[in-house]
Scaffold this active site. Structure first.
Site, PDB file in Angstrom:
ATOM      1  N   ILE A 128      51.874 -24.154  -7.562  1.00  0.00           N
ATOM      2  CA  ILE A 128      52.692 -23.458  -6.567  1.00  0.00           C
ATOM      3  C   ILE A 128      51.804 -22.430  -5.857  1.00  0.00           C
ATOM      4  O   ILE A 128      50.996 -21.748  -6.516  1.00  0.00           O
ATOM      5  CB  ILE A 128      53.875 -22.726  -7.271  1.00  0.00           C
ATOM      6  CG1 ILE A 128      54.653 -23.692  -8.193  1.00  0.00           C
ATOM      7  CG2 ILE A 128      54.801 -22.081  -6.248  1.00  0.00           C
ATOM      8  CD1 ILE A 128      55.281 -24.900  -7.527  1.00  0.00           C
TER       9      ILE A 128
ATOM     10  N   LYS B 249      52.312 -21.666 -22.884  1.00  0.00           N
ATOM     11  CA  LYS B 249      53.403 -22.380 -22.202  1.00  0.00           C
ATOM     12  C   LYS B 249      54.008 -23.470 -23.102  1.00  0.00           C
ATOM     13  O   LYS B 249      55.219 -23.687 -23.092  1.00  0.00           O
ATOM     14  CB  LYS B 249      52.911 -22.974 -20.878  1.00  0.00           C
ATOM     15  CG  LYS B 249      52.491 -21.916 -19.857  1.00  0.00           C
ATOM     16  CD  LYS B 249      53.648 -21.008 -19.481  1.00  0.00           C
ATOM     17  CE  LYS B 249      53.316 -20.036 -18.377  1.00  0.00           C
ATOM     18  NZ  LYS B 249      54.435 -19.136 -18.046  1.00  0.00           N
TER      19      LYS B 249
ATOM     20  N   TYR C  73      46.392 -20.292 -21.929  1.00  0.00           N
ATOM     21  CA  TYR C  73      47.583 -20.411 -21.069  1.00  0.00           C
ATOM     22  C   TYR C  73      48.440 -21.612 -21.496  1.00  0.00           C
ATOM     23  O   TYR C  73      49.666 -21.511 -21.616  1.00  0.00           O
ATOM     24  CB  TYR C  73      47.110 -20.559 -19.622  1.00  0.00           C
ATOM     25  CG  TYR C  73      48.206 -20.627 -18.583  1.00  0.00           C
ATOM     26  CD1 TYR C  73      48.900 -19.480 -18.204  1.00  0.00           C
ATOM     27  CD2 TYR C  73      48.528 -21.829 -17.964  1.00  0.00           C
ATOM     28  CE1 TYR C  73      49.893 -19.547 -17.233  1.00  0.00           C
ATOM     29  CE2 TYR C  73      49.515 -21.894 -16.991  1.00  0.00           C
ATOM     30  CZ  TYR C  73      50.195 -20.754 -16.622  1.00  0.00           C
ATOM     31  OH  TYR C  73      51.185 -20.817 -15.670  1.00  0.00           O
ATOM     32  N   VAL C  74      47.776 -22.733 -21.752  1.00  0.00           N
ATOM     33  CA  VAL C  74      48.508 -23.947 -22.150  1.00  0.00           C
ATOM     34  C   VAL C  74      49.207 -23.723 -23.498  1.00  0.00           C
ATOM     35  O   VAL C  74      50.367 -24.111 -23.678  1.00  0.00           O
ATOM     36  CB  VAL C  74      47.550 -25.155 -22.205  1.00  0.00           C
ATOM     37  CG1 VAL C  74      48.236 -26.361 -22.827  1.00  0.00           C
ATOM     38  CG2 VAL C  74      47.053 -25.501 -20.805  1.00  0.00           C
TER      39      VAL C  74
ATOM     40  N   SER D 102      55.038 -24.394 -17.552  1.00  0.00           N
ATOM     41  CA  SER D 102      54.098 -24.936 -16.560  1.00  0.00           C
ATOM     42  C   SER D 102      53.886 -26.410 -16.871  1.00  0.00           C
ATOM     43  O   SER D 102      53.972 -26.823 -18.040  1.00  0.00           O
ATOM     44  CB  SER D 102      52.755 -24.214 -16.657  1.00  0.00           C
ATOM     45  OG  SER D 102      51.781 -24.930 -15.913  1.00  0.00           O
TER      46      SER D 102
END
Ligand code: NAP
Length: 245
Positions: free
Chosen positions: A186, A157, A153-154, A140
């Site tokens: 997206i 990724k 999440y970071v 991402s």
């Protein structure tokens, strides 16, 4: 992009970006296996819509080794081997770090990062034997940017990007290529959680002026799976409308 006769496995293929990837790969001539976690109905519907023959969907939880083994065994049996793997399955559980529980952190890392590791391990031996293969991991834009409320999440990724480079180095001599695609924002269920106000603010920050579509990501993935990218490995391809330049 010609993917004729490529056999590709996509995790989380029934909706969102995964669905866009599965649909494009089938259009380009690949035979595709894709996964769902619990409800088979959308996957079975998608199977009926896909052009070409020989596609299948399998139940799989990418956090669970036994489920992964079973899913890949079914795909290998039907497709006779795999030329590509797309580690697309992913989740978010957003919260400011101060309020985030260890469980919320671990759930996201287990699905996104450990899941990518386990699924990759599941295909490496057969790809090593055939001395070819292309693996594409979904990262991402926030892996580089950081994002408040998404430290779990970071981290997952950014971990995927580092793992992509390390595994690419380990596997290059066996002609297995490992790359990542890093989408910006997206339009999928994942971003549907954002308010209209948040989406409008994000669009203002994107130089190309709008959220991307699953097809935008699918084209980048298809390129990295194809024989047009055979000299590319260990890279992260940014597909984000210029969001982070
Ligand atoms: P999405 O619409 O929320 O779909 C997530 C997919 O992951 C679903 O197919 C889901 O399967 C699957 N999944 C979730 N947990 C799983 C598990 N434990 N085992 C197996 N599959 C699981 O997400 P998306 O927006 O398409 O995102 C796809 C990928 O792109 C993710 O890796 C995401 O981090 C990345 N990405 C998305 C954006 C974005 O703006 N949308 C931006 C950057 C990166 P079920 O359908 O069975 O639930």
């Amino acid at each position: 992009m010609n993917l004729k006769d490529k056999r590709v496995f996509v995790t989380g293929g029934a909706r969102g970006i995964g669905r866009g990837i599965v649909t494009l790969l089938a259009k380009e001539g690949a035979r595709v296996a894709f996964t769902y976690t619990s409800n088979p109905a959308p996957s079975e519907e998608l199977l009926k819509e896909l052009p070409g023959d020989g596609h299948l969907c399998v139940k799989m939880d990418v956090r669970d080794g036994a489920s992964i083994q079973e899913g890949f065994a079914k795909a290998m049996e039907t497709l006779g081997g795999l030329d590509g793997l797309v580690n697309n399955a992913g989740i978010t559980k957003d919260q400011l770090a101060l309020r985030m529980s260890a469980e919320e952190f671990k759930d996201v890392v287990d699905t996104n990062l450990l899941g990518t590791f386990l699924c990759t391990k599941a295909v490496l031996k057969s790809m090593m034997k055939q001395r070819s293969g292309s693996i594409v991991n979904l990262s991402s834009v926030v892996a580089q940017m950081g994002n408040p409320g998404q430290c779990n999440y970071v981290a997952s990724k950014a971990g995927i990007e580092g793992m992509t480079r390390s595994m690419a180095l380990e596997m290059a001599s066996r002609k297995i290529r490992i790359n990542a695609v890093a989408p910006g924002f997206i339009a999928t269920d994942m971003t549907e959680k954002l308010s209209d106000d948040q989406k409008a603010k994000i669009s203002e920050r994107i130089p190309l002026g709008e959220l991307g579509s699953p097809e935008d990501i699918a084209h980048a993935v298809a390129f990295l799976l194809s024989d047009q990218s055979t000299y590319i490995t260990g890279q992260v391809l940014q597909v984000n409308g210029g969001l982070y330049l």
